[in-house]
Design a protein around this motif. Structure first.
Motif, PDB file in Angstrom:
ATOM      1  N   ASP A  36      -9.766   0.289  -0.370  1.00 39.39           N
ATOM      2  CA  ASP A  36      -8.449   0.647  -0.880  1.00 39.39           C
ATOM      3  C   ASP A  36      -8.480   0.683  -2.400  1.00 39.39           C
ATOM      4  O   ASP A  36      -9.547   0.595  -3.002  1.00 39.39           O
ATOM      5  CB  ASP A  36      -7.348  -0.272  -0.333  1.00 39.39           C
ATOM      6  N   GLY A  37      -7.314   0.834  -3.004  1.00 41.56           N
ATOM      7  CA  GLY A  37      -7.220   0.915  -4.453  1.00 41.56           C
ATOM      8  C   GLY A  37      -7.485   2.303  -4.988  1.00 41.56           C
ATOM      9  O   GLY A  37      -7.766   2.475  -6.175  1.00 41.56           O
ATOM     10  N   TYR A  38      -7.372   3.319  -4.146  1.00 36.65           N
ATOM     11  CA  TYR A  38      -7.674   4.699  -4.551  1.00 36.65           C
ATOM     12  C   TYR A  38      -6.763   5.197  -5.668  1.00 36.65           C
ATOM     13  O   TYR A  38      -7.164   6.019  -6.466  1.00 36.65           O
ATOM     14  CB  TYR A  38      -7.559   5.649  -3.357  1.00 36.65           C
ATOM     15  N   HIS A  39      -5.556   4.717  -5.719  1.00 35.81           N
ATOM     16  CA  HIS A  39      -4.576   5.222  -6.684  1.00 35.81           C
ATOM     17  C   HIS A  39      -4.342   4.205  -7.805  1.00 35.81           C
ATOM     18  O   HIS A  39      -3.276   4.169  -8.399  1.00 35.81           O
ATOM     19  CB  HIS A  39      -3.279   5.585  -5.957  1.00 35.81           C
ATOM     20  N   THR A  40      -5.366   3.362  -8.039  1.00 36.81           N
ATOM     21  CA  THR A  40      -5.311   2.347  -9.088  1.00 36.81           C
ATOM     22  C   THR A  40      -6.608   2.418  -9.890  1.00 36.81           C
ATOM     23  O   THR A  40      -7.475   3.255  -9.615  1.00 36.81           O
ATOM     24  CB  THR A  40      -5.172   0.940  -8.483  1.00 36.81           C
ATOM     25  N   ASP A  41      -6.729   1.519 -10.822  1.00 38.17           N
ATOM     26  CA  ASP A  41      -7.958   1.438 -11.619  1.00 38.17           C
ATOM     27  C   ASP A  41      -9.034   0.606 -10.931  1.00 38.17           C
ATOM     28  O   ASP A  41     -10.155   0.517 -11.424  1.00 38.17           O
ATOM     29  CB  ASP A  41      -7.661   0.823 -12.991  1.00 38.17           C
ATOM     30  N   THR A  42      -8.693  -0.038  -9.815  1.00 43.39           N
ATOM     31  CA  THR A  42      -9.623  -0.958  -9.167  1.00 43.39           C
ATOM     32  C   THR A  42      -9.858  -0.577  -7.712  1.00 43.39           C
ATOM     33  O   THR A  42      -9.018  -0.850  -6.847  1.00 43.39           O
ATOM     34  CB  THR A  42      -9.067  -2.398  -9.225  1.00 43.39           C
ATOM     35  N   LEU A  43     -10.992   0.054  -7.442  1.00 47.09           N
ATOM     36  CA  LEU A  43     -11.379   0.318  -6.059  1.00 47.09           C
ATOM     37  C   LEU A  43     -11.897  -0.974  -5.459  1.00 47.09           C
ATOM     38  O   LEU A  43     -12.564  -1.763  -6.132  1.00 47.09           O
ATOM     39  CB  LEU A  43     -12.446   1.400  -5.994  1.00 47.09           C
ATOM     40  N   ARG A  44     -11.623  -1.186  -4.189  1.00 52.16           N
ATOM     41  CA  ARG A  44     -12.019  -2.439  -3.546  1.00 52.16           C
ATOM     42  C   ARG A  44     -12.643  -2.145  -2.193  1.00 52.16           C
ATOM     43  O   ARG A  44     -12.200  -1.263  -1.464  1.00 52.16           O
ATOM     44  CB  ARG A  44     -10.778  -3.314  -3.373  1.00 52.16           C
ATOM     45  N   THR A  45     -13.666  -2.932  -1.856  1.00 52.99           N
ATOM     46  CA  THR A  45     -14.291  -2.904  -0.533  1.00 52.99           C
ATOM     47  C   THR A  45     -14.324  -4.334  -0.008  1.00 52.99           C
ATOM     48  O   THR A  45     -14.753  -5.250  -0.717  1.00 52.99           O
ATOM     49  CB  THR A  45     -15.726  -2.339  -0.603  1.00 52.99           C
ATOM     50  N   VAL A  46     -13.865  -4.514   1.227  1.00 50.77           N
ATOM     51  CA  VAL A  46     -13.813  -5.836   1.849  1.00 50.77           C
ATOM     52  C   VAL A  46     -14.410  -5.722   3.239  1.00 50.77           C
ATOM     53  O   VAL A  46     -14.129  -4.771   3.967  1.00 50.77           O
ATOM     54  CB  VAL A  46     -12.354  -6.354   1.950  1.00 50.77           C
ATOM     55  N   LYS A  47     -15.234  -6.696   3.636  1.00 53.84           N
ATOM     56  CA  LYS A  47     -15.779  -6.737   5.001  1.00 53.84           C
ATOM     57  C   LYS A  47     -14.751  -7.358   5.931  1.00 53.84           C
ATOM     58  O   LYS A  47     -14.074  -8.314   5.566  1.00 53.84           O
ATOM     59  CB  LYS A  47     -17.073  -7.538   5.037  1.00 53.84           C
ATOM     60  N   GLY A  48     -14.644  -6.783   7.136  1.00 53.36           N
ATOM     61  CA  GLY A  48     -13.695  -7.297   8.105  1.00 53.36           C
ATOM     62  C   GLY A  48     -14.200  -7.162   9.528  1.00 53.36           C
ATOM     63  O   GLY A  48     -15.322  -6.707   9.764  1.00 53.36           O
ATOM     64  N   GLU A  49     -13.345  -7.567  10.460  1.00 50.68           N
ATOM     65  CA  GLU A  49     -13.646  -7.503  11.900  1.00 50.68           C
ATOM     66  C   GLU A  49     -12.456  -6.879  12.610  1.00 50.68           C
ATOM     67  O   GLU A  49     -11.305  -7.117  12.236  1.00 50.68           O
ATOM     68  CB  GLU A  49     -13.814  -8.900  12.497  1.00 50.68           C
ATOM     69  N   TRP A  50     -12.737  -6.121  13.658  1.00 53.20           N
ATOM     70  CA  TRP A  50     -11.681  -5.549  14.490  1.00 53.20           C
ATOM     71  C   TRP A  50     -12.127  -5.714  15.934  1.00 53.20           C
ATOM     72  O   TRP A  50     -13.190  -5.227  16.328  1.00 53.20           O
ATOM     73  CB  TRP A  50     -11.474  -4.082  14.165  1.00 53.20           C
ATOM     74  N   ILE A  51     -11.326  -6.406  16.730  1.00 56.84           N
ATOM     75  CA  ILE A  51     -11.676  -6.752  18.102  1.00 56.84           C
ATOM     76  C   ILE A  51     -10.609  -6.172  19.032  1.00 56.84           C
ATOM     77  O   ILE A  51      -9.421  -6.461  18.868  1.00 56.84           O
ATOM     78  CB  ILE A  51     -11.767  -8.285  18.267  1.00 56.84           C
ATOM     79  N   GLN A 129       4.699   7.437   6.895  1.00 64.79           N
ATOM     80  CA  GLN A 129       3.528   6.554   6.946  1.00 64.79           C
ATOM     81  C   GLN A 129       2.808   6.761   8.284  1.00 64.79           C
ATOM     82  O   GLN A 129       3.441   6.742   9.342  1.00 64.79           O
ATOM     83  CB  GLN A 129       3.937   5.082   6.804  1.00 64.79           C
ATOM     84  N   LYS A 130       1.498   6.962   8.216  1.00 67.02           N
ATOM     85  CA  LYS A 130       0.685   7.222   9.414  1.00 67.02           C
ATOM     86  C   LYS A 130      -0.524   6.300   9.420  1.00 67.02           C
ATOM     87  O   LYS A 130      -1.090   5.986   8.375  1.00 67.02           O
ATOM     88  CB  LYS A 130       0.173   8.669   9.425  1.00 67.02           C
ATOM     89  N   TRP A 131      -0.933   5.913  10.614  1.00 68.94           N
ATOM     90  CA  TRP A 131      -2.187   5.191  10.841  1.00 68.94           C
ATOM     91  C   TRP A 131      -3.011   6.081  11.762  1.00 68.94           C
ATOM     92  O   TRP A 131      -2.548   6.460  12.846  1.00 68.94           O
ATOM     93  CB  TRP A 131      -1.947   3.841  11.490  1.00 68.94           C
ATOM     94  N   GLN A 155      -1.855  11.597   1.595  1.00 63.59           N
ATOM     95  CA  GLN A 155      -2.473  10.753   0.576  1.00 63.59           C
ATOM     96  C   GLN A 155      -3.065   9.530   1.262  1.00 63.59           C
ATOM     97  O   GLN A 155      -2.353   8.774   1.923  1.00 63.59           O
ATOM     98  CB  GLN A 155      -1.420  10.316  -0.437  1.00 63.59           C
ATOM     99  N   VAL A 156      -4.360   9.331   1.111  1.00 60.67           N
ATOM    100  CA  VAL A 156      -5.039   8.195   1.743  1.00 60.67           C
ATOM    101  C   VAL A 156      -4.783   6.934   0.927  1.00 60.67           C
ATOM    102  O   VAL A 156      -5.044   6.891  -0.276  1.00 60.67           O
ATOM    103  CB  VAL A 156      -6.552   8.461   1.868  1.00 60.67           C
ATOM    104  N   ASN A 157      -4.265   5.907   1.594  1.00 62.39           N
ATOM    105  CA  ASN A 157      -4.021   4.613   0.961  1.00 62.39           C
ATOM    106  C   ASN A 157      -5.183   3.656   1.198  1.00 62.39           C
ATOM    107  O   ASN A 157      -5.526   2.864   0.326  1.00 62.39           O
ATOM    108  CB  ASN A 157      -2.734   3.997   1.491  1.00 62.39           C
ATOM    109  N   SER A 158      -5.757   3.719   2.398  1.00 61.50           N
ATOM    110  CA  SER A 158      -6.902   2.860   2.720  1.00 61.50           C
ATOM    111  C   SER A 158      -7.713   3.490   3.840  1.00 61.50           C
ATOM    112  O   SER A 158      -7.194   4.264   4.638  1.00 61.50           O
ATOM    113  CB  SER A 158      -6.452   1.452   3.099  1.00 61.50           C
TER     114      SER A 158
END
Length: 166
Positions: A36-51, A129-131, A155-158
């Motif tokens: 995320d952070g596409y529309h800011t000065d700070t792009l971020r990548t975080v590891k996660g889990e989806w079950i 808003q769409k997922w 517009q992609v938010n995340s």
């Protein structure tokens, strides 16, 4: 096994017709990278889990969204981390899925339809808003949170890029 878990978890039944069993390929455990952070000065990548699991005698699909992952939550804490769950129930009358997602900060209701190989969820309280689940393969899938702009562009938010756990 605990009686709650026994009653909650289930195998496939005839509750969801095969042609509408759109979320079946997601069932299992996945690791992902959240961007995320596409529309800011700070792009971020975080590891996660989806079950993902079938629930309620096969009538629904439930998932747990864990970001940051349990493995990285201490080494890479995120103040806005999200630990949530969703329940998707097939709506036979409308031929879609009704979904509720909840976490510590909010609750959202969506309606999912299938369109061109994508599973598109519209937030009921804010239809702009769409997922979106797309590129669903045996071992991977892509998820996006998007906003529909006035000109109709998305517009992609995340982004989430998920890979099935071995």
């Amino acid at each position: 096994m605990d009686s709650f878990i026994e009653a909650l978890l289930s195998e496939k039944t005839d509750k969801i017709p095969e042609e509408y069993d759109w979320f079946a390929p997601l069932i299992g455990d996945c690791d992902f990278e959240y961007h995320d952070g596409y529309h800011t000065d700070t792009l971020r990548t975080v590891k996660g889990e989806w079950i993902f699991r079938r629930v309620l005698n096969g009538a629904g699909i439930e998932d747990l969204f864990i970001c940051p992952s349990r493995e990285t939550m201490k080494s890479d804490p995120q103040p806005d981390g999200e630990y949530g769950m969703a329940i998707r129930m097939f709506n036979a009358k409308e031929k879609c899925y009704d979904m509720t997602y909840t976490c510590e900060k909010y609750m959202t209701r969506l309606r999912f339809v299938q369109d061109g190989g994508k599973l598109i969820g519209t937030v009921l309280d804010d239809p702009l808003q769409k997922w979106i689940f797309s590129d669903i393969q045996a071992e991977t899938f892509h998820w996006q949170n998007v906003t529909v702009l006035e000109n109709g562009e998305w517009q992609v938010n995340s982004n989430v890029y998920a890979k099935r756990r071995k």
